[in-house]
Design a protein around this motif. Structure first.
Motif, short mmCIF file in Angstrom:
data_model
loop_
_atom_site.label_atom_id
_atom_site.label_comp_id
_atom_site.label_asym_id
_atom_site.label_seq_id
_atom_site.Cartn_x
_atom_site.Cartn_y
_atom_site.Cartn_z
N SER A 121 -13.52 9.19 0.56
CA SER A 121 -12.21 9.48 -0.97
C SER A 121 -11.10 8.87 -0.49
CB SER A 121 -12.46 10.61 -1.20
OG SER A 121 -13.62 12.13 -1.08
N ILE A 122 -11.46 7.08 -0.29
CA ILE A 122 -9.89 6.20 -0.30
C ILE A 122 -10.01 5.97 -1.78
CG2 ILE A 122 -9.11 4.44 0.85
CD1 ILE A 122 -9.81 6.57 2.53
N ASP A 123 -9.00 6.13 -2.43
CA ASP A 123 -8.87 6.09 -3.70
C ASP A 123 -8.60 4.25 -3.98
OD1 ASP A 123 -5.90 4.16 -4.94
OD2 ASP A 123 -7.05 6.33 -5.73
N ARG A 124 -9.38 3.75 -4.37
CA ARG A 124 -9.32 2.26 -5.08
C ARG A 124 -8.06 1.07 -4.58
NH1 ARG A 124 -13.69 -0.11 -7.75
NH2 ARG A 124 -15.01 1.54 -8.43
N LEU A 125 -7.07 1.79 -5.26
CA LEU A 125 -5.51 1.38 -5.89
C LEU A 125 -4.65 1.47 -3.43
CD1 LEU A 125 -3.55 -0.27 -6.57
CD2 LEU A 125 -2.42 1.42 -6.88
N HIS A 126 -5.41 2.26 -3.00
CA HIS A 126 -4.84 2.72 -2.04
C HIS A 126 -5.73 1.31 -0.39
CE1 HIS A 126 -3.03 6.82 -1.31
NE2 HIS A 126 -2.40 5.82 -2.74
N ALA A 127 -6.97 1.74 -0.61
CA ALA A 127 -7.89 1.15 0.13
C ALA A 127 -7.57 -0.31 -0.43
CB ALA A 127 -9.19 0.59 -0.72
N ALA A 128 -7.36 -1.58 -1.17
CA ALA A 128 -7.14 -2.84 -2.19
C ALA A 128 -5.84 -2.82 -1.09
CB ALA A 128 -6.87 -2.79 -3.14
N ALA A 129 -4.87 -2.23 -0.73
CA ALA A 129 -3.50 -2.33 -0.36
C ALA A 129 -4.00 -2.32 1.26
CB ALA A 129 -2.64 -1.33 -0.39
N ILE A 130 -4.65 -1.33 2.06
CA ILE A 130 -5.23 -1.47 3.19
C ILE A 130 -5.62 -2.76 3.53
CG2 ILE A 130 -6.87 -0.64 5.04
CD1 ILE A 130 -5.83 2.77 3.35
N GLU A 131 -6.24 -3.49 3.07
CA GLU A 131 -7.93 -4.52 2.95
C GLU A 131 -7.05 -5.53 3.03
OE1 GLU A 131 -10.38 -4.35 0.05
OE2 GLU A 131 -11.41 -2.64 0.77
N ARG A 132 -6.23 -5.74 2.19
CA ARG A 132 -5.00 -7.32 2.02
C ARG A 132 -4.04 -7.13 2.75
NH1 ARG A 132 -4.09 -12.16 0.64
NH2 ARG A 132 -1.76 -12.63 0.58
N GLY A 133 -3.25 -5.43 3.48
CA GLY A 133 -3.35 -6.25 5.00
C GLY A 133 -3.72 -6.55 5.79
N ALA A 134 -4.68 -6.08 6.01
CA ALA A 134 -5.48 -6.17 6.82
C ALA A 134 -5.69 -7.77 6.52
CB ALA A 134 -7.12 -5.99 7.33
N ARG A 135 -6.37 -8.53 5.77
CA ARG A 135 -6.70 -10.12 5.86
C ARG A 135 -4.93 -10.83 6.07
NH1 ARG A 135 -8.99 -9.00 0.68
NH2 ARG A 135 -7.16 -8.98 0.21
N ALA A 136 -3.93 -10.01 5.67
CA ALA A 136 -2.80 -10.79 6.07
C ALA A 136 -2.18 -11.00 7.80
CB ALA A 136 -1.36 -9.84 5.32
N ARG A 137 -2.52 -9.34 8.37
CA ARG A 137 -2.58 -9.74 9.39
C ARG A 137 -3.54 -10.95 10.78
NH1 ARG A 137 -1.58 -4.57 8.38
NH2 ARG A 137 -3.50 -3.78 8.76
N HIS A 138 -5.18 -11.37 9.50
CA HIS A 138 -5.61 -11.95 10.41
C HIS A 138 -6.29 -12.83 9.82
CE1 HIS A 138 -6.52 -7.43 11.45
NE2 HIS A 138 -7.14 -7.54 12.79
#
Length: 141
Positions: A121-138
């Motif tokens: 039950s990960i909120d869409r907005l939170h998921a997008a932020a988490i995904e963006r952070g992973a992209r930025a780190r990698h």
């Protein structure tokens, strides 16, 4: 399905299981993904008291579950039963980091990330932020 582990999973076991699952989702566990999992376990505070010997046991359990018809459902059942809700976003963040570790996120990984978002039950907005952070780190140059 009953749990096959010798004792109940700890929250850290659940986090490891999610990382191993995303790595194994495309049936090709890459070195970069293994290094990312090992690095997370060795360096993140959430794994501060983790018994490193559990890494092999949990990894094998995940791989065994992936060979069973309802294995993914069983895996998510174990995770939901043993991971506090406050760590659901942590699990998703770790999964995103492992998926991005090798520089490419393949279709099976994308499907499993979607399933993780749904199951935890990960909120869409939170998921997008988490995904963006992973992209930025990698990201690579």
């Amino acid at each position: 399905m009953t749990q096959e582990a010798p004792h109940p999973w700890t929250p850290a076991d659940c986090l490891v299981a999610v990382m191993v699952a995303i790595s194994a989702s495309d049936e090709n566990i890459r070195t970069a993904e293994l290094i990312k999992i090992q690095s997370a376990v060795n360096n993140l505070p959430v794994f501060g008291d983790y018994d490193i010997d559990r890494l092999t046991v949990v990894s094998q359990t995940v791989l065994d579950l992936f060979e069973q018809e309802d294995g993914l459902a069983a895996l998510f059942g174990l995770v939901r039963d043993n991971l506090p809700e406050r760590l659901f976003e942590t699990a998703y963040a770790l999964a995103c980091d492992v998926a991005a570790a090798d520089g490419m996120i393949l279709e099976p990984e994308l499907r499993l990330l979607e399933e993780i978002r749904y199951e935890l039950s990960i909120d869409r907005l939170h998921a997008a932020a988490i995904e963006r952070g992973a992209r930025a780190r990698h990201i690579t140059l």
